[in-house]
Each structure stands twice: as structure tokens, then as C-alpha cells.
Design a protein around this motif. Structure first.
Motif, PDB file in Angstrom:
ATOM      1  N   SER A 239       5.827   7.049  -1.478  1.00  0.00           N
ATOM      2  CA  SER A 239       6.203   7.136  -2.896  1.00  0.00           C
ATOM      3  C   SER A 239       7.676   6.792  -3.122  1.00  0.00           C
ATOM      4  CB  SER A 239       5.891   8.526  -3.447  1.00  0.00           C
ATOM      5  OG  SER A 239       6.645   9.507  -2.762  1.00  0.00           O
TER       6      SER A 239
ATOM      7  N   ARG B  51       8.199   3.333  -4.634  1.00  0.00           N
ATOM      8  CA  ARG B  51       7.873   3.036  -6.039  1.00  0.00           C
ATOM      9  C   ARG B  51       9.133   2.648  -6.796  1.00  0.00           C
ATOM     10  NH1 ARG B  51       2.817   3.859  -7.579  1.00  0.00           N
ATOM     11  NH2 ARG B  51       1.575   5.408  -6.504  1.00  0.00           N
ATOM     12  N   ASP B  52       8.992   1.626  -7.611  1.00  0.00           N
ATOM     13  CA  ASP B  52      10.070   1.139  -8.478  1.00  0.00           C
ATOM     14  C   ASP B  52      11.281   0.623  -7.711  1.00  0.00           C
ATOM     15  OD1 ASP B  52       8.545   1.765 -10.725  1.00  0.00           O
ATOM     16  OD2 ASP B  52       9.296   3.835 -10.730  1.00  0.00           O
TER      17      ASP B  52
ATOM     18  N   ASP C 236       6.901  -4.362  -6.601  1.00  0.00           N
ATOM     19  CA  ASP C 236       7.887  -3.485  -6.010  1.00  0.00           C
ATOM     20  C   ASP C 236       7.464  -3.247  -4.569  1.00  0.00           C
ATOM     21  OD1 ASP C 236       5.760  -1.737  -6.228  1.00  0.00           O
ATOM     22  OD2 ASP C 236       6.787  -0.283  -7.478  1.00  0.00           O
TER      23      ASP C 236
ATOM     24  N   PHE D  41       6.424  -0.629  -3.105  1.00  0.00           N
ATOM     25  CA  PHE D  41       5.206   0.166  -2.967  1.00  0.00           C
ATOM     26  C   PHE D  41       3.957  -0.704  -3.101  1.00  0.00           C
ATOM     27  CE2 PHE D  41       1.759   2.870  -4.553  1.00  0.00           C
ATOM     28  CZ  PHE D  41       1.715   3.816  -3.547  1.00  0.00           C
ATOM     29  N   SER D  42       3.958  -1.614  -4.063  1.00  0.00           N
ATOM     30  CA  SER D  42       2.787  -2.482  -4.256  1.00  0.00           C
ATOM     31  C   SER D  42       2.559  -3.363  -3.032  1.00  0.00           C
ATOM     32  CB  SER D  42       2.916  -3.317  -5.530  1.00  0.00           C
ATOM     33  OG  SER D  42       4.025  -4.183  -5.448  1.00  0.00           O
TER      34      SER D  42
END
Length: 169
Positions: free
Chosen positions: A36, A39-40, A67, A69-70
Motif C-alpha cells: 500500500s 499507492r499514488d 502508479d 502500486f498498479s
């Protein structure tokens, strides 16, 4: 001398490219303890060399969504598809439908030729299949190399983000 040639050939095999990718993703997965945190976190002002569809959604990652995370999730999904055959299971029905269409088209062409010698067609089809195989093999090898670099870059970037950039290198 023979052993050197075999080693070079084996280094460039599809099997080894898949193993390098899987190893890089496993290393990424072991390094990224808190996904997590990704993320971003934008990718470093660089556009990815290619955008790959995540197997689970079937849609492309867009720059607005891209980003770390993706990419983390995407790389893990691709690894799972390679290891467990997820892509073939989802597209098997589509492959069967296309094969039926192709066979029907081939049968229509055979009837249209009214019994012309099909030996030449069979030989050219085999050559075309070999060329097609080599084309896709080269492409798959290139994609796996880029994905491996992406996994390694993501791992290193994660280490930088949490302050352990020099560890384990």
C-alpha cells in the motif's frame, strides 16, 4: 567450445527469460513488505516503454492510473498467469471459436479451388506457421525482458522510497 555456445543459447531461451521474470517478481514480492506504500507514488516522470493489459481486468493502464502500486499488481498477475496458465483458461473459448472460423474459411477455399493441388498450400501454411511462431517468440522474449526490468526497477524504487536503497545489492 561447444559448452560456451550452449550456454549463450540457453541464456536467450524463452524458458530462461520466463524464469528471470518470475525471479524478479518473486524478489519484488519479497522486498515490498507493505504494497500500500506504493499507492499514488508516480512512476519517475517516464512513460513506460509499453503498456500491458492486466490479465484480471482486460484494460490498459492509463497514464492517470499508472502508479507503482498498479505496476506491482500487474506484474504479480502476469507472473501468476505464466505459472498457473490463467491466460489460456480465460481465452480458450475464444481460441476454439477462431479455430472453427478458420477451418470453415479453409474448407470454403478448398471447395472454391475445385480440387486444385493443396500440397503447395500445406507447405506454405507450415512455413507461415514457423514464421509466425518465430515472430511471436521474439516478441514474447522482448516483452518478458521489459517486464523483468520493470519488476527490478520497481523493487529498487521501493527501496529508495523507504530508505534502504543500498541494502542487498
Amino acid at each position: 567450445m561447444m559448452q560456451i555456445a550452449e550456454t549463450y543459447t540457453q541464456k536467450n531461451s524463452l524458458f530462461n527469460a520466463m524464469n528471470r521474470f518470475i525471479g524478479a517478481v518473486n524478489n519484488m514480492d519479497q522486498t515490498v513488505m507493505v504494497p500500500s506504500l506504493l499507492r499514488d507514488v508516480p512512476l519517475e516522470n517516464e512513460k513506460p516503454e509499453m503498456e500491458v493489459a492486466p490479465p484480471s481486468t482486460g484494460s490498459y493502464l492509463h497514464d492517470a492510473e499508472a502508479d507503482m502500486f498498479s505496476y506491482y499488481v500487474q506484474l504479480k498477475a502476469i507472473r501468476n498467469d505464466i505459472e498457473f496458465g490463467g491466460v489460456l483458461g480465460r481465452s480458450m473459448e475464444e481460441m476454439r471459436r477462431k479455430e472453427k472460423e478458420s477451418l470453415a474459411h479453409e474448407a470454403n477455399n478448398s471447395r472454391a479451388n475445385n480440387g486444385h493441388n493443396n500440397d503447395n498450400n500445406d507447405a506454405s501454411e507450415e512455413v507461415d506457421l514457423e514464421q509466425l511462431f518465430r515472430f511471436h517468440l521474439k516478441g514474447l522474449h522482448g516483452v518478458l525482458s521489459k517486464l523483468t526490468r520493470q519488476a527490478n526497477d520497481l523493487t529498487n524504487r521501493y527501496k529508495q522510497e523507504i530508505g534502504i536503497a543500498g541494502w542487498g545489492q
